[in-house]
Design a protein around this motif. Structure first.
Motif, PDB file in Angstrom:
ATOM      1  N   ILE A 118       3.671 -62.055 -27.310  1.00 35.36           N
ATOM      2  CA  ILE A 118       4.351 -62.868 -28.322  1.00 35.36           C
ATOM      3  C   ILE A 118       3.347 -63.246 -29.402  1.00 35.36           C
ATOM      4  O   ILE A 118       3.650 -63.272 -30.588  1.00 35.36           O
ATOM      5  N   LEU A 119       2.130 -63.523 -28.966  1.00 39.75           N
ATOM      6  CA  LEU A 119       1.062 -63.858 -29.910  1.00 39.75           C
ATOM      7  C   LEU A 119       0.527 -62.555 -30.520  1.00 39.75           C
ATOM      8  O   LEU A 119       0.009 -61.705 -29.806  1.00 39.75           O
ATOM      9  N   ARG A 120       0.651 -62.418 -31.842  1.00 46.53           N
ATOM     10  CA  ARG A 120       0.204 -61.185 -32.497  1.00 46.53           C
ATOM     11  C   ARG A 120      -1.294 -61.230 -32.764  1.00 46.53           C
ATOM     12  O   ARG A 120      -1.831 -62.231 -33.219  1.00 46.53           O
ATOM     13  N   CYS A 121      -1.958 -60.095 -32.494  1.00 48.92           N
ATOM     14  CA  CYS A 121      -3.415 -60.040 -32.635  1.00 48.92           C
ATOM     15  C   CYS A 121      -3.864 -60.318 -34.071  1.00 48.92           C
ATOM     16  O   CYS A 121      -4.909 -60.935 -34.293  1.00 48.92           O
TER      17      CYS A 121
ATOM     18  N   GLY B  75      -2.619 -54.943 -27.434  1.00 49.31           N
ATOM     19  CA  GLY B  75      -1.230 -55.389 -27.538  1.00 49.31           C
ATOM     20  C   GLY B  75      -0.740 -55.455 -28.970  1.00 49.31           C
ATOM     21  O   GLY B  75      -1.248 -54.758 -29.858  1.00 49.31           O
ATOM     22  N   THR B  76       0.208 -56.340 -29.191  1.00 49.94           N
ATOM     23  CA  THR B  76       0.922 -56.375 -30.471  1.00 49.94           C
ATOM     24  C   THR B  76      -0.019 -56.539 -31.657  1.00 49.94           C
ATOM     25  O   THR B  76      -0.792 -57.493 -31.716  1.00 49.94           O
ATOM     26  N   ASN B  77       0.065 -55.574 -32.591  1.00 55.13           N
ATOM     27  CA  ASN B  77      -0.732 -55.588 -33.822  1.00 55.13           C
ATOM     28  C   ASN B  77      -2.238 -55.627 -33.569  1.00 55.13           C
ATOM     29  O   ASN B  77      -2.999 -56.206 -34.353  1.00 55.13           O
ATOM     30  N   ALA B  78      -2.674 -54.995 -32.461  1.00 52.54           N
ATOM     31  CA  ALA B  78      -4.108 -54.978 -32.146  1.00 52.54           C
ATOM     32  C   ALA B  78      -4.905 -54.279 -33.247  1.00 52.54           C
ATOM     33  O   ALA B  78      -5.971 -54.758 -33.650  1.00 52.54           O
TER      34      ALA B  78
END
Ligand code: GDP
Ligand code: MN
Length: 393
Positions: free
Chosen positions: A321-324, A351-354
């Motif tokens: 949920i927390l975007r990188c 993960g998300t937007n790493a």
């Protein structure tokens, strides 16, 4: 959350545990008044969120009101450094003035959450008093333990075993057992993580009293304990921990040099293990939480950077949920706010937007080592130069 001794004793007294008669004083004059009201010898005790006061000049006997005033004057407004406080010490804003006891025996009684047992454990020892830490280390067999089933509670046979183990006179079995039973009711009835009475005093005329009391309340239960929450004394707490709490960030200050910025409590603990395994020690536990935003990450980073012992910051984010990229923006915001406080960073982001998150850091001009997994993170932490914190050494 820890309570003061006088607050803990109010709770114990309400539950029917015998405690010495006493009064809180915030000025030397109040201490003299309290001593006068109590008549006879008193003890003046610094009220701080730490034990070891006896060894540090924080517990003084006074034979008169004038002596009580002097003892209070020497403590109030000072900072008390005890074996449990660290070098900075804790401020003394209040003292407890109590009737002095004629001590025959000093026992130890405590109830704590034991992770290995998965619940509360009652511990007692006949070797109570100021050396209990040494007893626990050198002669642990002198401490008798009874794990408590949370559904059944502390059972009568356990109380008998504990009281027997204390080896007290048969006439004292009943008051000692009653004390243990009531201490457990205080523990379970107030969502405590610790209730400790050391010493549990047997007086020369056979009374059983809680002469000291330490009580910690589980932070996660405070939402349903408004009565306890209003006993909080922020002046006794680590300023960085208090700040973190006001931001809604889970942060525990530790003594190491690797500041950890992590999302998720489990990952935060694993990150501390990795740091440890790399031969370094974590400066903190920090879980920024899954619902963090740029601002909260910047606040978390600010707290880590406020710790002068921090030499390296290890950022370990598993973006769900927390975007990188938001994490990176938060880090950059902290860097803009306090450029001089930045330390080299080791960053693992998945993960998300790493990719976006890593690119933001790579292009920032800051000292960043980007790694792909925990093993690489450990290697990178190990490779960091030592002694680069702001505290110097
Ligand atoms: P701590 O050192 O911070 O745990 O503070 P305590 O409240 O346990 O006090 C330390 C020691 O002071 C105790 O172990 C006792 O030996 C002594 N003490 C405390 N209160 C009394 C008292 O009323 N009478 C006597 N004789 N000794 C006391
Ligand atoms: Mn004590």
């Amino acid at each position: 959350m820890r309570l003061h001794e006088y607050q803990a004793k109010e709770i114990l007294a309400k539950a029917g545990c015998a405690v010495p008669a006493g009064r809180v004083a915030r000025t030397p004059a109040e201490a003299a008044e309290a001593a006068e009201a109590l008549a006879g010898r008193v003890v003046v005790k610094a009220q701080v969120h730490a034990g070891g006061r006896g060894k540090a000049g924080g517990v003084k006997l006074a034979a008169s009101a004038a002596e009580a005033r002097d003892a209070a004057a020497s403590m109030l407004g000072s900072t008390l450094v005890t074996p449990q406080t660290g070098l900075a010490g804790v401020p003394v804003d209040a003292v407890l003035v109590e009737e002095a006891l004629e001590v025959d025996e000093e026992l130890y009684a405590a109830i704590a959450i034991d992770g290995a047992e998965g619940g509360a454990v009652v511990m007692v020892s006949a070797a109570g008093g100021m050396e209990i830490e040494e007893v626990a280390e050198r002669t642990p067999e002198k401490i008798i333990r009874a794990p408590v089933d949370p559904v059944l509670g502390l059972m009568p046979y356990q109380i008998r075993k504990l009281a027997n183990g204390l080896g007290v006179d048969s006439r004292l079995m009943r008051p000692v057992s009653g004390m243990l039973e009531r201490l457990y009711s205080v523990f379970s009835g107030n969502d405590c993580s610790l209730v400790e009475v050391n010493p549990l005093v047997i007086t020369t005329d056979g009374a059983v009293l809680a002469a000291d009391a330490k009580l910690d309340v589980d932070d996660d239960a405070l939402f349903r304990r408004p009565d306890l929450l209003q006993m909080r004394d922020p002046g006794q707490e680590d300023p960085l921990e208090a700040q973190a709490r006001s931001y809604g960030i889970s942060y525990v200050k530790l003594d190491g040099a690797v500041g950890c910025l992590v999302n998720g409590a489990g990952l935060a603990m694993a990150t501390m293990d990795v740091t440890d395994a790399a031969g370094a020690s974590p400066a903190n536990f920090l879980d920024v939480g899954g619902s963090a935003d740029v601002n909260k990450v910047a606040q978390a980073m600010g707290i880590i950077l406020s710790d002068p012992n921090v030499e390296t910051v290890l950022i370990n984010i598993f973006g769900g949920i927390l975007r990188c990229d938001l994490v990176s923006e938060g880090v950059l915001e902290a860097a803009r706010a306090a450029p001089g406080a930045m330390r080299p960073m080791v960053v693992r982001m998945q993960g998300t937007n790493a990719e976006e998150g890593r690119a933001l850091l790579a292009e920032s001009g800051l000292a960043v080592t980007l790694v792909d997994d925990m093993a690489q993170a450990a290697d990178a932490v190990r490779a960091q130069p030592k002694g680069s914190g702001l505290g110097g050494e």
